[in-house]
Design a protein around this motif. Structure first.
Motif, PDB file in Angstrom:
ATOM      1  N   GLY A  60       0.813  -1.207   0.000  1.00 18.65           N
ATOM      2  CA  GLY A  60       0.000   0.000   0.000  1.00 18.65           C
ATOM      3  C   GLY A  60       0.842   1.249   0.000  1.00 18.65           C
ATOM      4  O   GLY A  60       1.995   1.240  -0.442  1.00 18.65           O
ATOM      5  N   ALA A  61       0.262   2.325   0.521  1.00 20.62           N
ATOM      6  CA  ALA A  61       0.906   3.629   0.465  1.00 20.62           C
ATOM      7  C   ALA A  61       1.091   4.215   1.847  1.00 20.62           C
ATOM      8  O   ALA A  61       0.338   3.927   2.774  1.00 20.62           O
ATOM      9  CB  ALA A  61       0.074   4.591  -0.382  1.00 20.62           C
ATOM     10  N   VAL A  70      -7.120   7.769  -0.893  1.00 19.78           N
ATOM     11  CA  VAL A  70      -7.617   6.456  -0.487  1.00 19.78           C
ATOM     12  C   VAL A  70      -8.394   5.809  -1.628  1.00 19.78           C
ATOM     13  O   VAL A  70      -8.210   4.623  -1.936  1.00 19.78           O
ATOM     14  CB  VAL A  70      -8.497   6.564   0.775  1.00 19.78           C
ATOM     15  CG1 VAL A  70      -9.137   5.207   1.097  1.00 19.78           C
ATOM     16  CG2 VAL A  70      -7.682   7.062   1.957  1.00 19.78           C
ATOM     17  N   ASP A  71      -9.246   6.587  -2.283  1.00 23.19           N
ATOM     18  CA  ASP A  71     -10.030   6.063  -3.408  1.00 23.19           C
ATOM     19  C   ASP A  71      -9.124   5.569  -4.533  1.00 23.19           C
ATOM     20  O   ASP A  71      -9.352   4.502  -5.107  1.00 23.19           O
ATOM     21  CB  ASP A  71     -10.964   7.147  -3.952  1.00 23.19           C
ATOM     22  CG  ASP A  71     -12.198   7.349  -3.087  1.00 23.19           C
ATOM     23  OD1 ASP A  71     -12.598   6.401  -2.385  1.00 23.19           O
ATOM     24  OD2 ASP A  71     -12.768   8.454  -3.126  1.00 23.19           O
ATOM     25  N   ARG A  72      -8.110   6.353  -4.828  1.00 22.86           N
ATOM     26  CA  ARG A  72      -7.203   5.966  -5.908  1.00 22.86           C
ATOM     27  C   ARG A  72      -6.449   4.693  -5.552  1.00 22.86           C
ATOM     28  O   ARG A  72      -6.243   3.821  -6.402  1.00 22.86           O
ATOM     29  CB  ARG A  72      -6.235   7.114  -6.206  1.00 22.86           C
ATOM     30  CG  ARG A  72      -5.464   6.911  -7.488  1.00 22.86           C
ATOM     31  CD  ARG A  72      -4.778   8.175  -7.947  1.00 22.86           C
ATOM     32  NE  ARG A  72      -3.955   7.913  -9.118  1.00 22.86           N
ATOM     33  CZ  ARG A  72      -3.099   8.792  -9.636  1.00 22.86           C
ATOM     34  NH1 ARG A  72      -2.979   9.990  -9.093  1.00 22.86           N
ATOM     35  NH2 ARG A  72      -2.382   8.480 -10.694  1.00 22.86           N
ATOM     36  N   LEU A  73      -6.051   4.577  -4.301  1.00 17.13           N
ATOM     37  CA  LEU A  73      -5.361   3.361  -3.855  1.00 17.13           C
ATOM     38  C   LEU A  73      -6.281   2.148  -3.920  1.00 17.13           C
ATOM     39  O   LEU A  73      -5.866   1.063  -4.326  1.00 17.13           O
ATOM     40  CB  LEU A  73      -4.842   3.551  -2.429  1.00 17.13           C
ATOM     41  CG  LEU A  73      -3.662   4.525  -2.307  1.00 17.13           C
ATOM     42  CD1 LEU A  73      -3.454   4.931  -0.866  1.00 17.13           C
ATOM     43  CD2 LEU A  73      -2.387   3.902  -2.889  1.00 17.13           C
ATOM     44  N   SER A  74      -7.532   2.340  -3.544  1.00 20.41           N
ATOM     45  CA  SER A  74      -8.510   1.254  -3.631  1.00 20.41           C
ATOM     46  C   SER A  74      -8.674   0.797  -5.080  1.00 20.41           C
ATOM     47  O   SER A  74      -8.742  -0.400  -5.367  1.00 20.41           O
ATOM     48  CB  SER A  74      -9.847   1.714  -3.054  1.00 20.41           C
ATOM     49  OG  SER A  74     -10.829   0.715  -3.196  1.00 20.41           O
ATOM     50  N   ASP A  75      -8.704   1.757  -5.989  1.00 19.37           N
ATOM     51  CA  ASP A  75      -8.906   1.450  -7.399  1.00 19.37           C
ATOM     52  C   ASP A  75      -7.771   0.609  -7.985  1.00 19.37           C
ATOM     53  O   ASP A  75      -7.998  -0.175  -8.919  1.00 19.37           O
ATOM     54  CB  ASP A  75      -9.049   2.750  -8.210  1.00 19.37           C
ATOM     55  CG  ASP A  75     -10.364   3.474  -7.952  1.00 19.37           C
ATOM     56  OD1 ASP A  75     -11.295   2.849  -7.396  1.00 19.37           O
ATOM     57  OD2 ASP A  75     -10.445   4.677  -8.290  1.00 19.37           O
ATOM     58  N   ILE A  76      -6.560   0.783  -7.463  1.00 19.17           N
ATOM     59  CA  ILE A  76      -5.432   0.021  -8.018  1.00 19.17           C
ATOM     60  C   ILE A  76      -5.133  -1.242  -7.207  1.00 19.17           C
ATOM     61  O   ILE A  76      -4.155  -1.942  -7.461  1.00 19.17           O
ATOM     62  CB  ILE A  76      -4.154   0.879  -8.134  1.00 19.17           C
ATOM     63  CG1 ILE A  76      -3.672   1.363  -6.763  1.00 19.17           C
ATOM     64  CG2 ILE A  76      -4.377   2.044  -9.087  1.00 19.17           C
ATOM     65  CD1 ILE A  76      -2.342   2.109  -6.811  1.00 19.17           C
ATOM     66  N   GLY A  98     -12.290  -1.395   2.933  1.00 20.65           N
ATOM     67  CA  GLY A  98     -11.779  -2.724   3.213  1.00 20.65           C
ATOM     68  C   GLY A  98     -10.268  -2.831   3.217  1.00 20.65           C
ATOM     69  O   GLY A  98      -9.722  -3.935   3.140  1.00 20.65           O
ATOM     70  N   MET A  99      -9.589  -1.698   3.330  1.00 21.87           N
ATOM     71  CA  MET A  99      -8.129  -1.707   3.392  1.00 21.87           C
ATOM     72  C   MET A  99      -7.657  -1.546   4.832  1.00 21.87           C
ATOM     73  O   MET A  99      -8.357  -0.984   5.670  1.00 21.87           O
ATOM     74  CB  MET A  99      -7.557  -0.569   2.539  1.00 21.87           C
ATOM     75  CG  MET A  99      -7.783  -0.756   1.052  1.00 21.87           C
ATOM     76  SD  MET A  99      -6.994   0.548   0.049  1.00 21.87           S
ATOM     77  CE  MET A  99      -8.100   1.918   0.344  1.00 21.87           C
TER      78      MET A  99
END
Length: 202
Positions: A60-61, A70-76, A98-99
């Motif tokens: 993760g980041a 957060v949304d962008r991280l979820s998307d990838i 869910g992260m």
């Protein structure tokens, strides 16, 4: 997945080195890996790492400050969000996606706010300012099952003192990775950190 509680902080990692560094860390036994968002092209790097080893490590980041990130991280497909601060919106949104959420905390107020919002673990930052004694005092009032991580100015030589204070694990940055290090240097540092962790935590 290996359960050693070491979070590798890969500040400054470049995308072209991502796969090699990820493999070295996983092979050494470090399976929590973050790329701070103030690194070069972090989302490209993280997505590359997730696609390569997302089933073998929690990737993760770090330095995540907004819900848009957060949304962008979820998307990838990232699995972990680490922040230097205790932002209620970021914690709650991360949990809702869910992260795993590891917000930065320093006080009892921040600790309990983060727990209430669904944080996976508490990142005590900068840990060297709090010290093992400070953590020990906070642990006396925190729920026994809350995961605690010392991050910032803490290295393998400090593991034993923090272990005595009740810490769960550590976030390691410059002790584990520097952008100009060779793969061999990173491998040596990772193996040393794992050896030190295993010696203390058994």
């Amino acid at each position: 997945m290996n359960q050693r509680e070491i979070i590798a902080i890969l500040r400054g990692l470049r995308s072209e080195n991502a796969i090699a560094v990820t493999d070295v860390l996983i092979n050494a036994g470090i399976t929590k890996i973050e790329v701070p968002l103030n690194s070069p092209d972090p989302f490209v790097t993280i997505e590359k790492m997730v696609n390569h080893a997302g089933d073998a490590a929690q990737i993760g980041a770090g330095t995540v400050l907004t819900i848009a990130e957060v949304d962008r991280l979820s998307d990838i497909g990232a699995a972990m969000v680490v922040s230097p601060n205790c932002d209620q919106d970021v914690i709650a949104h991360t949990a809702a996606k869910g992260m795993a959420s590891y917000p930065g905390v320093f006080t009892a107020t921040e600790c309990f706010a983060a727990i209430q919002l669904g944080a996976t673990g508490l990142k005590f930052f900068p840990a060297f300012k709090l010290g093992p004694d400070g953590l020990s005092a906070l642990k006396a009032v925190l729920p026994a099952d809350v995961a605690t991580y010392a991050v910032g100015g803490v290295g393998p030589d400090d593991f034993a003192n923090w272990y005595k204070a009740g810490v769960t694990g550590f976030g390691l940055g410059s002790n584990l990775f520097k952008p100009d290090w060779s793969i061999d240097q990173i491998e040596t540092a990772a193996q040393s950190a794992v050896t030190a962790f295993d010696r203390v935590f058994g």
